[in-house]
Scaffold this motif. Structure first.
Motif, PDB file in Angstrom:
ATOM      1  N   HIS A  23      45.854  33.037  38.667  1.00 56.98           N
ATOM      2  CA  HIS A  23      45.488  33.696  37.368  1.00 56.98           C
ATOM      3  C   HIS A  23      44.476  34.881  38.642  1.00 56.98           C
ATOM      4  O   HIS A  23      43.573  34.297  38.912  1.00 56.98           O
ATOM      5  N   GLN A  24      44.471  35.960  37.904  1.00 55.67           N
ATOM      6  CA  GLN A  24      44.066  36.721  38.677  1.00 55.67           C
ATOM      7  C   GLN A  24      43.690  37.744  37.131  1.00 55.67           C
ATOM      8  O   GLN A  24      43.905  38.717  36.274  1.00 55.67           O
ATOM      9  N   GLY A  25      42.646  38.437  37.483  1.00 58.71           N
ATOM     10  CA  GLY A  25      41.737  39.184  37.166  1.00 58.71           C
ATOM     11  C   GLY A  25      40.427  39.971  37.378  1.00 58.71           C
ATOM     12  O   GLY A  25      40.715  40.633  39.366  1.00 58.71           O
ATOM     13  N   GLU A  26      39.931  40.984  36.711  1.00 58.68           N
ATOM     14  CA  GLU A  26      38.753  41.860  37.874  1.00 58.68           C
ATOM     15  C   GLU A  26      37.336  40.930  38.469  1.00 58.68           C
ATOM     16  O   GLU A  26      37.110  40.241  38.106  1.00 58.68           O
ATOM     17  N   PHE A  28      38.543  37.864  40.754  1.00 58.33           N
ATOM     18  CA  PHE A  28      38.311  37.296  40.602  1.00 58.33           C
ATOM     19  C   PHE A  28      40.023  36.160  40.303  1.00 58.33           C
ATOM     20  O   PHE A  28      41.131  36.980  40.325  1.00 58.33           O
ATOM     21  N   MET A  29      40.525  34.955  41.431  1.00 60.44           N
ATOM     22  CA  MET A  29      41.805  34.620  41.818  1.00 60.44           C
ATOM     23  C   MET A  29      41.507  33.378  41.189  1.00 60.44           C
ATOM     24  O   MET A  29      40.782  32.979  42.114  1.00 60.44           O
TER      25      MET A  29
END
Length: 190
Positions: A23-26, A28-29
């Motif tokens: 799960h990736q985001g701004e 973070f992973m």
């Protein structure tokens, strides 16, 4: 002082490796712990060479600058089993040497993997005699077999890459599973 005034150009033919699943985001992973551990183990294997004959010479060539096994994260060879996690058995193993090989395997820390390099370690090779072990899998479990008499450095590198594939995909809990304990018990290892 020399300055390079040419503009930096990027090669558009270079493929960048895809990000691992997660799960990736701004900023973070998140991903599974077993995948992170597998990736770390895969790229930091410490081999213990157990070389008794001509396959050991081919392994020396594999460690040299032409083939450079260090690029696979296996640069640090250790000659003490307590610091290694990959046992590379290369060459003829006599039946008198079998208990020593088994003791070296037992002294290695878990998780541990084994490569049988060459025909002699895999099946006794041309030495079909009473004094030669007909494959190290009679005394310790083997994960990867590298064929050849002696195998070329490319074959040894391929064996290392197969071990890396195995290490990366192995579950963190496999070593404590009932099946693994039964496998070790079948070899008389506790």
């Amino acid at each position: 002082m020399i300055h390079n005034k040419r503009p930096v150009t990027h090669n558009t033919n270079v493929k960048i490796v895809d990000m691992p699943e997660g799960h990736q985001g701004e900023g973070f992973m998140a991903m599974q712990l077993s995948k992170v551990v597998g990736l770390a183990r895969k790229n930091s294997i410490w081999p213990l060479p157990f070389a008794t004959s001509c396959c050991g010479i081919e392994f020396m060539a594999t460690m040299g600058s032409t083939y450079d096994l260090a690029r696979f994260g296996s640069e640090r060879l250790a000659f003490t089993p307590r610091q290694c996690d990959l046992l590379m058995v290369m060459g003829t193993i006599s039946k008198k040497m079998a208990p020593v090989l088994k003791q070296v395997y037992i002294q290695m820390a878990e998780p541990r993997w084994v490569i049988a390099v060459g025909a002699c370690a895999s099946s006794g090779g041309v030495f079909d005699t009473y004094s030669v072990l007909q494959g190290i899998d009679e005394v310790i479990p083997v994960d990867v077999y590298v064929p050849g008499c002696p195998p070329r450095p490319e074959a040894i590198i391929d064996g290392i890459m197969r071990i890396q594939d195995l290490v990366e995909s192995e579950s963190v809990r496999r070593r404590s599973s009932q099946e693994y304990q039964e496998l070790l018990a079948s070899y008389g290892i506790k």
